[in-house]
Design a protein around this motif. Structure first.
Motif, PDB file in Angstrom:
ATOM      1  N   LEU A 419       0.824  -1.179  -0.105  1.00  0.00           N
ATOM      2  CA  LEU A 419       0.007   0.146  -0.121  1.00  0.00           C
ATOM      3  C   LEU A 419       0.906   1.239  -0.042  1.00  0.00           C
ATOM      4  N   ASN A 420       1.869   1.203   0.992  1.00  0.00           N
ATOM      5  CA  ASN A 420       2.393   2.642   1.184  1.00  0.00           C
ATOM      6  C   ASN A 420       3.275   2.871  -0.215  1.00  0.00           C
ATOM      7  N   SER A 421       4.002   1.758  -0.763  1.00  0.00           N
ATOM      8  CA  SER A 421       4.880   2.145  -2.102  1.00  0.00           C
ATOM      9  C   SER A 421       3.917   2.540  -3.168  1.00  0.00           C
ATOM     10  N   LEU A 422       2.527   1.850  -3.157  1.00  0.00           N
ATOM     11  CA  LEU A 422       1.582   2.331  -4.169  1.00  0.00           C
ATOM     12  C   LEU A 422       1.288   3.585  -4.471  1.00  0.00           C
ATOM     13  N   ILE A 423       1.224   4.253  -2.960  1.00  0.00           N
ATOM     14  CA  ILE A 423       0.882   5.788  -3.236  1.00  0.00           C
ATOM     15  C   ILE A 423       2.171   6.379  -3.720  1.00  0.00           C
ATOM     16  N   PHE A 424       3.278   5.873  -3.289  1.00  0.00           N
ATOM     17  CA  PHE A 424       4.630   6.489  -3.580  1.00  0.00           C
ATOM     18  C   PHE A 424       4.806   6.249  -5.295  1.00  0.00           C
ATOM     19  N   ILE A 425       4.291   5.083  -5.860  1.00  0.00           N
ATOM     20  CA  ILE A 425       4.409   5.015  -7.230  1.00  0.00           C
ATOM     21  C   ILE A 425       3.427   5.913  -7.799  1.00  0.00           C
ATOM     22  N   LEU A 426       2.414   5.985  -7.145  1.00  0.00           N
ATOM     23  CA  LEU A 426       1.649   7.065  -7.983  1.00  0.00           C
ATOM     24  C   LEU A 426       2.036   8.644  -7.927  1.00  0.00           C
ATOM     25  N   LEU A 427       2.720   8.921  -6.977  1.00  0.00           N
ATOM     26  CA  LEU A 427       3.053  10.203  -7.138  1.00  0.00           C
ATOM     27  C   LEU A 427       4.437  10.302  -8.154  1.00  0.00           C
ATOM     28  N   LEU A 428       5.293   9.113  -8.097  1.00  0.00           N
ATOM     29  CA  LEU A 428       5.942   8.944  -9.420  1.00  0.00           C
ATOM     30  C   LEU A 428       5.568   9.005 -10.620  1.00  0.00           C
ATOM     31  N   VAL A 429       4.403   8.661 -10.850  1.00  0.00           N
ATOM     32  CA  VAL A 429       3.706   8.369 -12.266  1.00  0.00           C
ATOM     33  C   VAL A 429       3.481   9.907 -12.565  1.00  0.00           C
ATOM     34  N   LEU A 430       2.795  10.516 -11.533  1.00  0.00           N
ATOM     35  CA  LEU A 430       2.320  11.903 -11.525  1.00  0.00           C
ATOM     36  C   LEU A 430       3.412  12.618 -11.926  1.00  0.00           C
TER      37      LEU A 430
ATOM     38  N   PHE B 135      -5.204  11.018 -17.153  1.00  0.00           N
ATOM     39  CA  PHE B 135      -5.368   9.680 -18.007  1.00  0.00           C
ATOM     40  C   PHE B 135      -4.301   8.677 -17.361  1.00  0.00           C
ATOM     41  N   PHE B 136      -3.127   9.151 -17.138  1.00  0.00           N
ATOM     42  CA  PHE B 136      -2.152   8.246 -16.797  1.00  0.00           C
ATOM     43  C   PHE B 136      -2.451   7.589 -15.457  1.00  0.00           C
ATOM     44  N   ILE B 137      -2.915   8.273 -14.402  1.00  0.00           N
ATOM     45  CA  ILE B 137      -3.636   7.680 -13.266  1.00  0.00           C
ATOM     46  C   ILE B 137      -4.595   6.797 -13.322  1.00  0.00           C
ATOM     47  N   LEU B 138      -5.534   7.061 -14.433  1.00  0.00           N
ATOM     48  CA  LEU B 138      -6.527   6.223 -14.556  1.00  0.00           C
ATOM     49  C   LEU B 138      -6.273   5.183 -15.235  1.00  0.00           C
ATOM     50  N   MET B 139      -5.435   5.037 -16.139  1.00  0.00           N
ATOM     51  CA  MET B 139      -4.884   3.818 -16.833  1.00  0.00           C
ATOM     52  C   MET B 139      -4.033   2.870 -15.845  1.00  0.00           C
ATOM     53  N   GLY B 140      -3.282   3.537 -14.874  1.00  0.00           N
ATOM     54  CA  GLY B 140      -2.489   3.053 -14.007  1.00  0.00           C
ATOM     55  C   GLY B 140      -3.391   2.051 -13.062  1.00  0.00           C
ATOM     56  N   SER B 141      -4.482   2.781 -12.444  1.00  0.00           N
ATOM     57  CA  SER B 141      -5.234   2.028 -11.543  1.00  0.00           C
ATOM     58  C   SER B 141      -5.867   0.935 -12.304  1.00  0.00           C
ATOM     59  N   MET B 142      -6.242   1.019 -13.491  1.00  0.00           N
ATOM     60  CA  MET B 142      -6.956  -0.012 -14.249  1.00  0.00           C
ATOM     61  C   MET B 142      -5.973  -1.157 -14.471  1.00  0.00           C
ATOM     62  N   ALA B 143      -4.491  -0.614 -14.543  1.00  0.00           N
ATOM     63  CA  ALA B 143      -3.557  -1.594 -14.649  1.00  0.00           C
ATOM     64  C   ALA B 143      -3.253  -2.493 -13.441  1.00  0.00           C
ATOM     65  N   LEU B 144      -3.300  -1.835 -12.290  1.00  0.00           N
ATOM     66  CA  LEU B 144      -3.248  -2.273 -11.029  1.00  0.00           C
ATOM     67  C   LEU B 144      -4.573  -3.087 -10.904  1.00  0.00           C
ATOM     68  N   LEU B 145      -5.902  -2.998 -11.351  1.00  0.00           N
ATOM     69  CA  LEU B 145      -6.672  -3.684 -10.862  1.00  0.00           C
ATOM     70  C   LEU B 145      -6.736  -5.141 -11.723  1.00  0.00           C
ATOM     71  N   THR B 146      -6.348  -4.820 -13.117  1.00  0.00           N
ATOM     72  CA  THR B 146      -6.401  -6.128 -13.555  1.00  0.00           C
ATOM     73  C   THR B 146      -5.040  -6.870 -13.939  1.00  0.00           C
TER      74      THR B 146
END
Lengths: 675, 301
Positions: A419-430, B135-146
């Protein structure tokens, strides 16, 4: 062995001969020396990159101990890059320096420093003895300093150079501390001692050692907040030096970090998080500041900070992969980082070279004064455009491939993260997405304002393209970039060895591990080629359809206004105005303006400057504080020789007596204890 | 291949349906559904006027813009059938290839040396940057889900998951829909029917384009609409057989067009200075999807 001696011999001969040649030959001699040394080091680099590690031990001296020279795949990769950029840079520099041909002495010094810069860079990539490494490092920095201050009669250039020299020495302090620590504990200067040392450490010792090296190398690489030397030094240097500095010199920092990752066995997950944090901040902050720069080279310099951030993201992901034992993530991360290192070297040097062309033609690189150069300098504009698209990470060029690899690494990590790293990854993608978007904003601005539209200022001299031969190395770089963009599989297979080295897979395990990505890359290559085909088809259909039609030319539609002037055009400042307004809290943006008032307004003006908040708070303020404290001791520097001799005597007395007093004190305490 | 045919046929009527909806809602007779296509065909038959200020960039940009949209179209799948190009991480390629087109349309606007077009270019560059993270976070979440990273596999697996994933798909449809509005410069962000150059974004960028080039740009716009419509469709159809999904495709496309038309009839454009915040706020909706995914996967405890 003999080749190493030839290598050193060529360097020394070059240095000795150059002062006696005439101006034209100086540059050619320097280039020739570099070509010979490139052939020698390239021979080893190819072997290291394709075969097993090459290593042998030079006898060395009493101080250094034996000097091991090891060229593995990692060194090989960086060596190839350094050599390529140096040859193109040297070739380009021959013509760039033409404008200074009456300053023979300065050119001698410059050519000598250029050869030494190349040799020291090559040697620091090959040697694995800490003392020799530091000597090469110091040589590299000093010769780079001399190259930067070529126009030393300008105060700003000299100031930027000295700023660079001082900050680089902070980096050396870090490295010396790290190396000395290891050698005191193990008694060896060999790099392998670092591994044995870090293996014996329990607790955070190894991590602390890594951080010492990381900060040292981060100053060189230009990670935020250690980047403040970079935006000053790059614009001050001549264009080919800026290109080389940004292309390969700061990459020695990246090489250092990767080398230490190979040597130090510490907790890779923690290291990964640290690197990722630094990187994403560097990436965002670099591009955010780049957008508001009006000096073209300064803009590019801030972009180097951004790209170092992207490379760092790759390294960080690789470390996380190592830490969690996930080979796929590790290979993707390191492959992305190494490929982006090469890509950045290519497009950034190309951007600096083309901005040098602009400087040669217009004698200014202030964006606000340029405009419409595409009609007078079509080749320069074309090359700049290719590099601008590539640096924004847009297909069909090379920048996209490495960013894609890093993205894939991030999304792979996403699948297996907590979970923790997921939020971190999210920030990185952003962060990575915003970096891409901001880079596009920045380069549409740079390209659009400099090359498109109408000229904003009338120059009193003719603005024209440089000689054809000067463009040869530039087109060579561009060709290389297109090749990476179109056929990435080829370059990724070259990367297999260094990546395997970093992930700890000596064999070719990368292939099955990232088979998915590899197939993705060949599909990308197909997709990108397909795009070219589609574009060409549309282009020819258009051409065919238009063959008999009228294509009249007229003025730009001015919405009814019939007498627009060039000054009505959008400027760089106005192009990014809404962006600046949105980011007021992060940027340090000063405006000086006199409003237009009344029915018959008098003269008014508008001026804006962007400054770096990190520089203000981390460099300027502390330096000012130290200065105001040291001001009280100014009386010591009174200019009279007698007092200086007195200081010297006092110092010597101090050196001799303080240990004696200390010993006496020690004896006395011992005596008291016995009592 | 199927997706390409479907998207192209949806592109024929999408903008027409929007215009028709608007005309009905505002009580006008209005043009026929195929009028935009007819306009484009007429443009394709015309010559081009180039400004003397412009360079080869201006002439090449419409072609590149059009091809980038075509490439993006080739990546989009339809239900069980993959797009013509499909690989791991193809949605990254999708976003970046569209960025190539945007890059060229921005610099071609700057090529004219017009202050109006520079203004449009500046706005486009800023807004498209803010739309990308959503868009990227949306696709990222979808990727995570599937657990997949290519368009087709993500959409296929989304369907196989729990029914709650359709709730997420609704939210995702909202995000994609808003991205569609931003990318096509439609209502809450930009008003295609505005009369003042100062208030335009996309329209002002193509002020100087004419004839064949304008035809390319406009047809790229039509296709872009249908592409995003197809993405929304993909969120719902999953692995259903074709006899259901193809009618669904057209139904959803028409619905999206009608909704767009409705919004445009009843809403005013946002203030330009608030656009950036609004677009960036979309990212928070994407974040909502992300946290929804985390809950579905049981990572939140």
């Amino acid at each position: 062995m003999t080749l190493v001696i030839i290598f050193i011999f060529v360097c020394i001969t070059g240095v000795l001969i150059i002062p006696f040649l005439n101006v034209k030959l100086k540059g050619i001699a320097a280039l020739a020396a570099i070509v010979i040394n490139t052939v020698i080091s390239g021979y080893f680099a190819v072997q290291g990159l394709t075969g097993p590690e090459i290593s042998w031990v030079m006898p060395g001296s009493m101080i250094t101990g034996p000097i091991p020279i090891r060229i593995d795949a990692l060194s090989g990769w960086f060596l190839m890059m350094v050599n390529f950029i140096f040859i193109t840079g040297g070739w380009y520099g021959l013509f760039y320096m033409n404008g200074y041909k009456y300053q023979s002495k300065k050119i001698s010094l410059h050519a000598i420093a250029f050869i030494i810069l190349h040799s020291s860079l090559v040697s620091l990539l090959a040697v694995q003895n800490s003392i020799v490494f530091l000597v090469a490092w110091e040589l590299m920095m000093f010769s780079a300093f001399i190259c930067v201050i070529f126009e030393h009669e300008k105060e700003a250039t000299l100031k930027a150079g000295i700023n660079y020299l001082i900050q680089s020495h902070i980096c050396v302090v870090m490295l010396i501390t790290g190396f000395l620590w290891v050698s005191f504990k193990t008694g060896s200067y060999d790099f392998r001692a670092i591994t044995t040392f870090s293996m014996t450490q329990t607790g955070p010792g190894a991590l602390f050692l890594f951080m010492l090296f990381f900060i040292g190398f981060a100053i060189k690489a230009g990670f935020v907040p250690f980047h403040t030397w970079l935006p000053h030094a790059h614009p001050a240097a001549p264009a080919h030096i800026s290109g080389i500095m940004s292309g390969v010199l700061i990459k020695t920092g990246i090489y250092g970090i990767l080398r230490m990752l190979l040597l130090i066995k510490a907790d890779f997950t923690t290291i990964g998080y640290i690197i990722l944090t630094f990187s994403v901040i560097s990436g965002l902050y670099g591009v955010m500041l780049a957008i508001v720069q009006h000096d073209l080279k300064k803009l590019l310099a801030y972009h180097s900070v951004e790209n170092i951030g992207i490379i760092g993201l790759g390294i960080g992901i690789g470390c996380i992969g190592l830490g969690t034992g996930n080979q796929v993530i590790a290979s993707l991360g390191f492959a992305g980082a190494l490929l982006h290192t090469l890509n950045h070297a290519l497009f950034k040097s190309l951007l600096f070279y083309t901005s040098g062309m602009v400087y040669q033609a217009a004698h200014t690189i202030n964006i606000e004064q340029l405009g419409g150069l595409i009609k007078k300098m079509p080749h320069t504009a074309f090359l700049f455009l290719i590099a601008a698209i590539a640096i924004s990470g847009i297909p069909p060029f090379n920048g996209f491939i490495s960013e894609f690899t890093i993205y894939t690494g991030l999304y792979q990590w996403l699948q297996s993260a907590s979970l923790n790293s997921l939020i971190f990854i999210l920030l990185l993608v952003l962060g990575l997405v915003l970096i891409g978007g901001l880079a596009m904003l920045c380069f549409t601005k740079a390209f659009g304002i400099v090359f498109l539209g109408n000229a904003r200022k009338d120059f009193h001299h003719e603005v024209k393209e440089g000689p054809f031969l000067q463009f040869v190395p530039l087109y060579l770089i561009a060709l290389f970039m297109v090749c990476i963009g179109l056929f990435p599989q080829m370059f990724l297979s070259l990367l297999m060895k260094p990546v395997g080295l970093l992930t700890g897979n000596r064999g070719d395990v990368l292939v099955p591990a990232t088979a998915n990505t590899f197939s993705a890359l060949s599909s990308i290559s197909l997709a990108v080629c397909g795009m070219l085909v589609v574009a060409l088809t549309v282009f020819f259909i258009r051409k065919w359809a238009m063959r008999k039609r009228l294509v009249p030319a007229g003025p730009t539609w001015g919405c009814g206004y019939v007498a627009p002037t060039a000054r009505l055009q959008y400027t760089a400042g106005s192009f990014v105005r809404s962006y600046v307004k949105l980011n007021k809290s992060i940027l340090l943006f000063e405006k000086k303006e006199k409003e237009v008032t009344g029915l018959f307004p008098a003269e008014s003006h508008y001026e804006s400057h962007a400054y770096d908040k990190f520089e203000k708070w981390l460099v300027d303020k502390p330096v000012a504080a130290v200065k105001s404290f040291l001001k009280h001791f100014l009386f010591l520097q009174n200019g009279s020789l007698q007092s200086y001799i007195l200081y010297g005597v006092l110092f010597i007395i101090g050196v001799i007596f303080i240990p004696m007093v200390f010993d006496a004190l020690y004896l006395f305490i011992d005596f008291l204890k016995r009592l | 291949m199927l997706s390409v045919i479907l998207i192209l046929s949806a592109a024929l009527f999408f903008t027409g349906v929007i215009n028709r909806t608007k005309s009905i809602l505002t009580g006008r007779k209005g043009p026929g559904v195929l009028q935009p296509v007819k306009d484009i065909i007429r443009l394709f038959k015309k010559g081009v006027v180039y400004s003397t200020t412009t360079s080869f960039i201006f002439q090449a940009a419409p072609t590149i813009y059009f091809s980038s949209v075509i490439m993006a179209m080739l990546v989009v799948p339809f239900g069980q059938s993959k797009g013509l190009i499909s690989f791991q991480g193809d949605f990254i390629f999708f976003a970046y290839v569209l960025a190539l087109g945007k890059f060229f349309s921005i610099i071609s606007a700057m090529d004219t040396g017009s202050s109006f077009e520079g203004m449009g270019a500046s706005r486009e560059a800023l807004y498209s940057m803010f739309a990308e993270p959503a868009f990227f976070i949306l696709m990222g979440s979808m990727a995570l889900l599937t657990g997949q990273t290519s368009f087709q596999e993500i959409f296929a697996d989304l369907h196989l998951g729990s029914p709650i994933s359709y709730a997420l798909a609704m939210l995702a449809a909202f995000v994609v829909g808003m991205v569609m509005m931003i990318e096509n410069s439609r209502m809450p962000i930009d008003d295609p029917k505005t009369h003042l150059e100062l208030t335009m974004i996309h329209e002002v960028m193509i002020l100087d384009n004419s004839g064949f080039d304008l035809g390319l740009i406009l047809s790229a716009g039509l296709i872009k609409f249908a592409i995003y419509g197809a993405l929304i469709v993909n969120l719902f159809i999953g692995m259903f057989p074709y006899e259901y999904t193809i009618p669904m495709f057209f139904a959803i496309q028409v619905m999206a067009a009608v909704i767009t038309g409705g919004i445009e009839s009843f809403m005013a454009r946002f203030r330009m200075s608030h656009n950036a915040q609004f677009i960036f706020a979309l990212t928070s909706v994407s974040l909502l999807i992300f946290f929804g995914v985390l809950m579905l996967l049981g990572k939140f405890i």
